[in-house]
Design a protein around this motif. Structure first.
Motif, PDB file in Angstrom:
ATOM      1  N   ALA A 114       2.496   3.879   0.217  1.00 32.32           N
ATOM      2  CA  ALA A 114       3.616   3.776   0.354  1.00 32.32           C
ATOM      3  C   ALA A 114       4.274   4.648   0.516  1.00 32.32           C
ATOM      4  O   ALA A 114       5.085   5.135  -0.298  1.00 32.32           O
ATOM      5  CB  ALA A 114       3.849   2.236  -0.284  1.00 32.32           C
ATOM      6  N   SER A 115       5.802   3.982   1.458  1.00 31.59           N
ATOM      7  CA  SER A 115       6.975   5.162   0.893  1.00 31.59           C
ATOM      8  C   SER A 115       7.877   4.482   0.339  1.00 31.59           C
ATOM      9  O   SER A 115       7.364   3.271  -0.904  1.00 31.59           O
ATOM     10  CB  SER A 115       7.616   4.078   2.028  1.00 31.59           C
ATOM     11  OG  SER A 115       9.683   4.229   1.802  1.00 31.59           O
ATOM     12  N   THR A 116       8.551   4.969  -1.100  1.00 31.23           N
ATOM     13  CA  THR A 116       8.694   4.674  -1.693  1.00 31.23           C
ATOM     14  C   THR A 116      10.512   3.720  -2.289  1.00 31.23           C
ATOM     15  O   THR A 116      10.941   3.647  -2.683  1.00 31.23           O
ATOM     16  CB  THR A 116       9.560   5.269  -3.036  1.00 31.23           C
ATOM     17  OG1 THR A 116      10.198   6.707  -2.197  1.00 31.23           O
ATOM     18  CG2 THR A 116       8.202   6.651  -2.935  1.00 31.23           C
ATOM     19  N   ILE A 117      10.710   3.534  -1.036  1.00 30.18           N
ATOM     20  CA  ILE A 117      11.837   3.064  -0.479  1.00 30.18           C
ATOM     21  C   ILE A 117      11.608   1.503  -0.175  1.00 30.18           C
ATOM     22  O   ILE A 117      12.555   0.970  -1.163  1.00 30.18           O
ATOM     23  CB  ILE A 117      12.631   2.995   1.215  1.00 30.18           C
ATOM     24  CG1 ILE A 117      12.618   4.520   1.526  1.00 30.18           C
ATOM     25  CG2 ILE A 117      13.551   2.557   1.682  1.00 30.18           C
ATOM     26  CD1 ILE A 117      13.243   4.847   2.715  1.00 30.18           C
ATOM     27  N   ASP A 118      10.524   0.650   0.060  1.00 32.83           N
ATOM     28  CA  ASP A 118      10.451  -0.211   0.256  1.00 32.83           C
ATOM     29  C   ASP A 118       8.988  -0.638  -0.034  1.00 32.83           C
ATOM     30  O   ASP A 118       8.504  -2.109   0.025  1.00 32.83           O
ATOM     31  CB  ASP A 118      10.965  -0.766   1.712  1.00 32.83           C
ATOM     32  CG  ASP A 118      10.205  -0.902   2.100  1.00 32.83           C
ATOM     33  OD1 ASP A 118       8.806   0.213   2.387  1.00 32.83           O
ATOM     34  OD2 ASP A 118      10.082  -1.140   3.564  1.00 32.83           O
ATOM     35  N   GLY A 119       8.305  -0.021   0.009  1.00 30.30           N
ATOM     36  CA  GLY A 119       6.682  -0.213  -1.127  1.00 30.30           C
ATOM     37  C   GLY A 119       6.635  -0.647  -0.065  1.00 30.30           C
ATOM     38  O   GLY A 119       4.596  -0.793   0.370  1.00 30.30           O
ATOM     39  N   ARG A 120       6.007  -1.089   1.596  1.00 29.77           N
ATOM     40  CA  ARG A 120       5.346  -1.040   2.412  1.00 29.77           C
ATOM     41  C   ARG A 120       5.039  -0.239   4.321  1.00 29.77           C
ATOM     42  O   ARG A 120       3.709  -0.091   4.222  1.00 29.77           O
ATOM     43  CB  ARG A 120       6.147  -2.736   3.138  1.00 29.77           C
ATOM     44  CG  ARG A 120       6.106  -3.557   2.114  1.00 29.77           C
ATOM     45  CD  ARG A 120       6.635  -4.776   2.398  1.00 29.77           C
ATOM     46  NE  ARG A 120       5.587  -5.418   2.965  1.00 29.77           N
ATOM     47  CZ  ARG A 120       6.419  -7.247   3.957  1.00 29.77           C
ATOM     48  NH1 ARG A 120       7.653  -6.908   4.419  1.00 29.77           N
ATOM     49  NH2 ARG A 120       5.022  -7.041   4.142  1.00 29.77           N
ATOM     50  N   ARG A 121       6.781   0.809   4.133  1.00 31.17           N
ATOM     51  CA  ARG A 121       6.150   1.186   5.353  1.00 31.17           C
ATOM     52  C   ARG A 121       5.723   2.354   4.655  1.00 31.17           C
ATOM     53  O   ARG A 121       4.518   2.384   3.559  1.00 31.17           O
ATOM     54  CB  ARG A 121       7.063   2.009   5.667  1.00 31.17           C
ATOM     55  CG  ARG A 121       8.136   0.197   6.231  1.00 31.17           C
ATOM     56  CD  ARG A 121       9.194   1.476   7.247  1.00 31.17           C
ATOM     57  NE  ARG A 121      10.687   1.258   5.657  1.00 31.17           N
ATOM     58  CZ  ARG A 121      11.621   1.415   5.354  1.00 31.17           C
ATOM     59  NH1 ARG A 121      12.118   1.902   6.787  1.00 31.17           N
ATOM     60  NH2 ARG A 121      12.375   1.610   4.585  1.00 31.17           N
ATOM     61  N   LYS A 122       4.686   2.950   5.661  1.00 29.00           N
ATOM     62  CA  LYS A 122       4.188   4.464   5.390  1.00 29.00           C
ATOM     63  C   LYS A 122       5.060   5.977   4.715  1.00 29.00           C
ATOM     64  O   LYS A 122       5.950   5.340   5.128  1.00 29.00           O
ATOM     65  CB  LYS A 122       3.963   5.205   7.032  1.00 29.00           C
ATOM     66  CG  LYS A 122       2.729   4.194   7.662  1.00 29.00           C
ATOM     67  CD  LYS A 122       1.530   4.959   8.754  1.00 29.00           C
ATOM     68  CE  LYS A 122       1.097   4.351   9.677  1.00 29.00           C
ATOM     69  NZ  LYS A 122       2.321   2.925  10.503  1.00 29.00           N
ATOM     70  N   GLY A 123       4.581   6.439   3.823  1.00 32.42           N
ATOM     71  CA  GLY A 123       4.888   7.111   2.803  1.00 32.42           C
ATOM     72  C   GLY A 123       4.967   8.848   3.879  1.00 32.42           C
ATOM     73  O   GLY A 123       4.288   8.838   3.968  1.00 32.42           O
ATOM     74  N   THR A 148      -1.375   0.306   3.062  1.00 35.10           N
ATOM     75  CA  THR A 148      -0.460   1.050   2.852  1.00 35.10           C
ATOM     76  C   THR A 148      -0.807   0.289   1.155  1.00 35.10           C
ATOM     77  O   THR A 148      -0.313  -1.013   0.732  1.00 35.10           O
ATOM     78  CB  THR A 148       0.651   0.915   2.893  1.00 35.10           C
ATOM     79  OG1 THR A 148       1.861  -0.627   2.946  1.00 35.10           O
ATOM     80  CG2 THR A 148       1.030   1.656   4.268  1.00 35.10           C
ATOM     81  N   VAL A 149      -0.634   1.191   0.034  1.00 40.08           N
ATOM     82  CA  VAL A 149      -0.577   0.812  -1.614  1.00 40.08           C
ATOM     83  C   VAL A 149       0.469   1.907  -1.655  1.00 40.08           C
ATOM     84  O   VAL A 149       1.078   2.588  -2.040  1.00 40.08           O
ATOM     85  CB  VAL A 149      -1.516   1.419  -2.021  1.00 40.08           C
ATOM     86  CG1 VAL A 149      -2.174   1.659  -3.222  1.00 40.08           C
ATOM     87  CG2 VAL A 149      -3.174   1.055  -1.322  1.00 40.08           C
ATOM     88  N   ASP A 150       1.239   0.751  -2.778  1.00 42.48           N
ATOM     89  CA  ASP A 150       2.602   1.474  -3.465  1.00 42.48           C
ATOM     90  C   ASP A 150       1.798   1.907  -4.470  1.00 42.48           C
ATOM     91  O   ASP A 150       1.493   1.014  -5.547  1.00 42.48           O
ATOM     92  CB  ASP A 150       3.427  -0.473  -3.517  1.00 42.48           C
ATOM     93  CG  ASP A 150       5.166   0.324  -4.347  1.00 42.48           C
ATOM     94  OD1 ASP A 150       4.991   1.521  -4.722  1.00 42.48           O
ATOM     95  OD2 ASP A 150       5.217  -0.577  -4.526  1.00 42.48           O
ATOM     96  N   MET A 151       2.538   2.838  -4.832  1.00 45.29           N
ATOM     97  CA  MET A 151       1.988   3.566  -6.101  1.00 45.29           C
ATOM     98  C   MET A 151       2.999   3.424  -7.168  1.00 45.29           C
ATOM     99  O   MET A 151       1.974   3.676  -8.410  1.00 45.29           O
ATOM    100  CB  MET A 151       1.878   5.311  -5.603  1.00 45.29           C
ATOM    101  CG  MET A 151       1.192   5.300  -5.254  1.00 45.29           C
ATOM    102  SD  MET A 151      -0.267   5.472  -4.969  1.00 45.29           S
ATOM    103  CE  MET A 151      -1.299   6.386  -5.759  1.00 45.29           C
TER     104      MET A 151
END
Length: 71
Positions: free
Chosen positions: A24-33, A60-63
């Protein structure tokens, strides 16, 4: 975790269902990173989903906070 399903009207009985788990994106943890490997697999599998040969489910997985079953 966010989920996105790409089915394009194909029934689940005659096409295989594939779940792609990506970073996942580091911005919000939901969008594609911004992961080059994830993007490459996503583009290939999305093309197959557009051709209705597979049913694609993108998760997506928030790391920073991975779910317990992901570890």
């Amino acid at each position: 975790m966010a989920e996105e399903s790409v089915s394009n009207g194909a029934s689940n009985g005659d096409v295989p269902e594939i779940e792609l788990i990506i970073k996942a994106s580091t911005i919000d943890g939901r969008r594609k990173g911004a992961c080059l490997f994830c993007q490459e697999y996503f583009m290939d599998l999305y093309l197959l989903a557009e051709l209705k040969t597979i049913s694609l489910k993108v998760t997506t997985v928030d790391m920073q906070k991975p779910p317990p079953d992901f570890r």
